[in-house]
Design an enzyme around this catalytic site. Sequence first.
Site, PDB file in Angstrom:
ATOM      1  N   ARG A  88       0.812  -1.228   0.000  1.00 14.72           N
ATOM      2  CA  ARG A  88       0.000   0.000   0.000  1.00 14.72           C
ATOM      3  C   ARG A  88       0.838   1.268   0.000  1.00 14.72           C
ATOM      4  NH1 ARG A  88      -5.279  -1.095   3.881  1.00 14.72           N
ATOM      5  NH2 ARG A  88      -6.010  -2.994   2.851  1.00 14.72           N
ATOM      6  N   ASP A 118     -15.560   9.232   8.551  1.00 16.88           N
ATOM      7  CA  ASP A 118     -14.486   8.261   8.353  1.00 16.88           C
ATOM      8  C   ASP A 118     -13.172   9.025   8.333  1.00 16.88           C
ATOM      9  OD1 ASP A 118     -14.623   5.116   7.254  1.00 16.88           O
ATOM     10  OD2 ASP A 118     -12.723   6.122   6.901  1.00 16.88           O
TER      11      ASP A 118
END
Length: 283
Positions: A52, A153
Amino acid sequence: MPAFKAGSWSSSGGLERDLELTDGDFTRICELIYQRAGIVLAEHKREMVYSRLAKRLRHHGLTRFGDYLVRLERQPEAREWEAFTNALTTNLTAFFRESHHFPLLAEHVRGRPGPIRIWCAAASTGEEPYSLAMTLAETLGDQAQQARVVSTDIDTDALSRASAGIYPLEQVHKLDEARVKRFFQRGTGRQAGMARVRPEIMAMVEFQPLNLLAPRWSLQGPFDAIFCRNVMIYFDKSTQARILERFAPLLKPDGLLFAGHSENFSYISKAFRLRGQTVYTRA
């Protein structure tokens, strides 16, 4: 021309690494994401971290994770911190995931004095908050337009996708046909193969970035229900306890807290007591 090409494979069967990630780098990454977002990364997450964050290193033309970390720590207010956090945030979600919660929510809000307010504390790419809004529409009828699903979020990339409300048809078609017809518009032309949440459902949901570890939260209660599902599993017990203590005053006295299927708050905080299957009330 080959049909597939995704890097070279070593004789041991693993993908060869072209970037340098030392043990010290991995330890520092774990420390930084814990400080920043409360996320606990175990050793078995090392490959995930590499894959990632490698995109961020390549974006900056770097070949060593150590250089990337030095750049981050020299600029505590840099936008790259947001990209770093987004990269290490997991967004596994689906419409009406853990479906047993939605009939319980419908029963809870039916007949309550309005307007109904729900907080979705891990909105991800929007499937959960839109499922909540659809449940309210099915339960409250015309009164649902006064209801609000406040959706937060830490991952700003996920929130951008959620705000668009556009999803692949194969994902939407997992719902029953009545819900698809009532709550989605089918894409045409350049949007063929996609579906968009109908405007009246999107109008019930508001999205905003929020870090559950932040010293101050921008939203205000009280809420009829809080959905915080499958996010506490990434925190250690002390962090979970602090967040639960902050949830309690934001819930109405008879409000409900919905947790994920693998989460158990009964022995973490005295602020809540178990009512049913991963559903809690204020103690």
